[in-house]
Design a protein around this motif. Structure first.
Motif, PDB file in Angstrom:
ATOM      1  N   ILE A   1      41.762  51.423  24.866  1.00 27.90           N
ATOM      2  CA  ILE A   1      40.630  52.353  25.545  1.00 27.90           C
ATOM      3  C   ILE A   1      40.588  51.523  27.114  1.00 27.90           C
ATOM      4  CG2 ILE A   1      38.233  52.492  25.615  1.00 27.90           C
ATOM      5  CD1 ILE A   1      37.891  52.858  22.934  1.00 27.90           C
TER       6      ILE A   1
ATOM      7  N   GLU B   1      32.096  61.540  28.510  1.00 25.27           N
ATOM      8  CA  GLU B   1      32.029  61.013  27.181  1.00 25.27           C
ATOM      9  C   GLU B   1      31.076  61.532  26.129  1.00 25.27           C
ATOM     10  OE1 GLU B   1      29.467  57.280  26.586  1.00 25.27           O
ATOM     11  OE2 GLU B   1      29.358  57.238  28.591  1.00 25.27           O
TER      12      GLU B   1
ATOM     13  N   LEU C   1      32.549  51.958  23.487  1.00 23.54           N
ATOM     14  CA  LEU C   1      33.337  53.148  23.225  1.00 23.54           C
ATOM     15  C   LEU C   1      34.077  53.333  22.108  1.00 23.54           C
ATOM     16  CD1 LEU C   1      34.248  53.688  27.229  1.00 23.54           C
ATOM     17  CD2 LEU C   1      32.714  54.906  25.688  1.00 23.54           C
TER      18      LEU C   1
ATOM     19  N   VAL D   1      43.483  55.862  25.791  1.00 22.22           N
ATOM     20  CA  VAL D   1      42.512  56.693  26.106  1.00 22.22           C
ATOM     21  C   VAL D   1      41.505  56.352  27.138  1.00 22.22           C
ATOM     22  CG1 VAL D   1      40.184  57.705  24.896  1.00 22.22           C
ATOM     23  CG2 VAL D   1      42.298  57.239  23.686  1.00 22.22           C
TER      24      VAL D   1
ATOM     25  N   MET E   1      33.671  56.655  19.637  1.00 18.58           N
ATOM     26  CA  MET E   1      34.684  57.471  19.628  1.00 18.58           C
ATOM     27  C   MET E   1      35.214  57.373  18.298  1.00 18.58           C
ATOM     28  SD  MET E   1      35.085  59.179  22.726  1.00 18.58           S
ATOM     29  CE  MET E   1      34.268  58.755  24.108  1.00 18.58           C
TER      30      MET E   1
ATOM     31  N   THR F   1      34.352  48.771  26.386  1.00 14.53           N
ATOM     32  CA  THR F   1      35.425  49.167  25.849  1.00 14.53           C
ATOM     33  C   THR F   1      34.977  49.053  24.329  1.00 14.53           C
ATOM     34  OG1 THR F   1      36.574  47.297  25.687  1.00 14.53           O
ATOM     35  CG2 THR F   1      37.418  48.751  27.324  1.00 14.53           C
TER      36      THR F   1
ATOM     37  N   VAL G   1      38.428  52.451  30.643  1.00 12.61           N
ATOM     38  CA  VAL G   1      37.252  52.744  30.994  1.00 12.61           C
ATOM     39  C   VAL G   1      37.209  52.621  32.663  1.00 12.61           C
ATOM     40  CG1 VAL G   1      36.241  50.605  30.775  1.00 12.61           C
ATOM     41  CG2 VAL G   1      34.751  52.773  30.792  1.00 12.61           C
TER      42      VAL G   1
ATOM     43  N   VAL H   1      38.374  56.666  29.634  1.00 13.79           N
ATOM     44  CA  VAL H   1      36.870  57.607  29.441  1.00 13.79           C
ATOM     45  C   VAL H   1      36.028  57.088  30.672  1.00 13.79           C
ATOM     46  CG1 VAL H   1      34.917  57.738  27.902  1.00 13.79           C
ATOM     47  CG2 VAL H   1      37.008  57.140  26.867  1.00 13.79           C
ATOM     48  N   ASN H   2      35.554  58.289  31.142  1.00 14.13           N
ATOM     49  CA  ASN H   2      34.843  58.148  32.142  1.00 14.13           C
ATOM     50  C   ASN H   2      33.222  57.639  31.718  1.00 14.13           C
ATOM     51  OD1 ASN H   2      32.595  58.744  34.324  1.00 14.13           O
ATOM     52  ND2 ASN H   2      32.701  60.870  34.181  1.00 14.13           N
ATOM     53  N   SER H   3      32.966  56.368  31.767  1.00 18.89           N
ATOM     54  CA  SER H   3      31.514  55.836  31.253  1.00 18.89           C
ATOM     55  C   SER H   3      31.315  54.573  31.782  1.00 18.89           C
ATOM     56  CB  SER H   3      31.857  55.755  29.786  1.00 18.89           C
ATOM     57  OG  SER H   3      30.749  55.026  29.300  1.00 18.89           O
TER      58      SER H   3
ATOM     59  N   SER I   1      32.347  63.692  22.767  1.00 19.67           N
ATOM     60  CA  SER I   1      32.814  63.423  21.546  1.00 19.67           C
ATOM     61  C   SER I   1      31.682  63.995  20.595  1.00 19.67           C
ATOM     62  CB  SER I   1      32.904  61.944  21.552  1.00 19.67           C
ATOM     63  OG  SER I   1      31.554  61.040  21.864  1.00 19.67           O
TER      64      SER I   1
ATOM     65  N   ILE J   1      39.229  61.491  29.374  1.00 12.89           N
ATOM     66  CA  ILE J   1      38.094  62.201  28.792  1.00 12.89           C
ATOM     67  C   ILE J   1      37.003  62.143  30.055  1.00 12.89           C
ATOM     68  CG2 ILE J   1      36.089  61.951  27.182  1.00 12.89           C
ATOM     69  CD1 ILE J   1      37.968  60.579  25.391  1.00 12.89           C
TER      70      ILE J   1
END
Length: 335
Positions: free
Chosen positions: A129, A89, A118, A107, A122, A115, A131, A109-111, A92, A86
């Motif tokens: 997860i 973020e 997120l 999953v 999500m 975790t 990150v 995630v660019n964030s 979503s 992703i």
């Protein structure tokens, strides 16, 4: 010989990248597939699906890997991914980015969130997860988000050759953009080294939701309202365009503002909110109240146009847009 860690009933290991136009997910998918085919000896394919070809619109990239003796005759979108990347973020908010994942899917995630945060955002029942702050890395290294995300994806895909990916990056950039090679390599390496992950078990008695097709409209001949009423018009007044921002946004300093409206002239989405007030001599003038960040796509044209530095470009932090938003007064739209 390298072996795929998982395979579905057709013998595929599948990856889906969720992004917006301008972040380089399409190129990342192609480079990921090339690394698997040329560097690790798998059969593979990569393709993308998107609507309008413009910055900020949702984009999906699909990658499939399989053993060399398995033919790939399926080029439909990946609905049951083993890994989801992703790139933004806030997607979503409007897109079911985790649709179709397995209990043991990963999953990424660019964030800058952790975790746990997120998982809640999500609404993830179970899985892993991962990150990585790809936007922060890209800004620091003066490079692209997709290189940092590629680094994170390679950390999660142990069957791919890390060193071969460096060769692909160099080969892809050195002819046309030689000055970008070293920043891209540093961004890739930082994405690989800085990714963090945590695995969550599915709560007892619950099962993962079934995948939902993203390309099937919610309204059809059997489900539309009587008379064919359009309940979700294509008017940006009712849309949230914050998912289009790529990590930077304008910050407004009211004390420096001279209310010249240069920003409003440059803004393509009418983000600026004005109010008629008396000036020091009692004459009615228009005064800038702030920015409605719901409609701000982060193009930063207003920052360039501002003559007094009342608008400055800054990294978007979590919750800043909501906390500092000055909403437009659309009485007809808000009821």
């Amino acid at each position: 010989m390298t072996v795929l860690p998982k395979q579905n009933e057709l013998g595929f290991f599948e990856i889906r990248l969720e992004s917006i136009g301008g972040l380089g997910a399409n190129l990342a998918g192609k480079m990921l597939a090339e690394a698997g085919v040329v560097g690790s000896g798998f059969n593979g394919v990569s393709f993308s699906s998107y609507g309008s070809e413009k910055k900020g619109s949702p984009v999906k990239a699909h990658i499939r890997f399989c053993d060399m003796d398995t033919n790939i005759r399926d080029t439909t979108p990946v609905e049951r991914p083993h890994i989801v990347g992703i790139f933004h973020e806030n997607l979503s908010k409007t897109v079911n980015v985790i649709s179709g994942i397995y209990e043991d899917s990963v999953v990424l995630v660019n964030s800058s969130k952790n975790t746990e945060q997120l998982r809640e955002k999500m609404k993830l029942l179970g899985g892993t997860i991962a990150v990585v702050d790809a936007t922060g890395i890209a800004l620091e290294e003066k490079n692209r988000v997709n290189m940092a995300m590629l680094g994170g994806l390679f950390r999660l895909c142990s069957f791919l050759d890390y060193e071969h990916m460096k060769v692909i990056i160099r080969k892809s950039l050195e002819k046309k953009y030689p000055q970008a090679v070293e920043p891209a390599l540093r961004t890739f390496e930082r994405g690989y080294n800085e990714v963090q992950s945590q695995t969550f078990a599915v709560p007892e008695g619950m099962t993962m939701p079934s995948p939902t097709r993203w390309d099937i409209p919610a309204l059809g001949y059997a489900t539309q309202p009587m008379g064919g009423t359009i309940v979700n018009p294509g008017n940006s007044v009712l849309k949230d365009l914050s998912i289009s921002r790529e990590g930077m946004m304008p910050h407004f300093d009211e004390e420096k503002c001279i209310h010249c409206a240069a920003c409003d002239t440059a803004c393509p989405d009418f983000c600026f909110v004005w109010e008629e007030q008396p000036d020091k001599k009692g004459r009615l003038q228009m005064f800038l109240q702030g920015i409605d960040y719901q409609y701000c796509k982060g193009c930063l044209k207003c920052v360039v146009a501002c003559p007094t530095e009342a608008l400055q470009s800054a990294r978007e932090t979590d919750g800043y847009g909501e906390a500092n938003r000055v909403p437009h007064r659309f009485q007809w739209a808000n009821g």
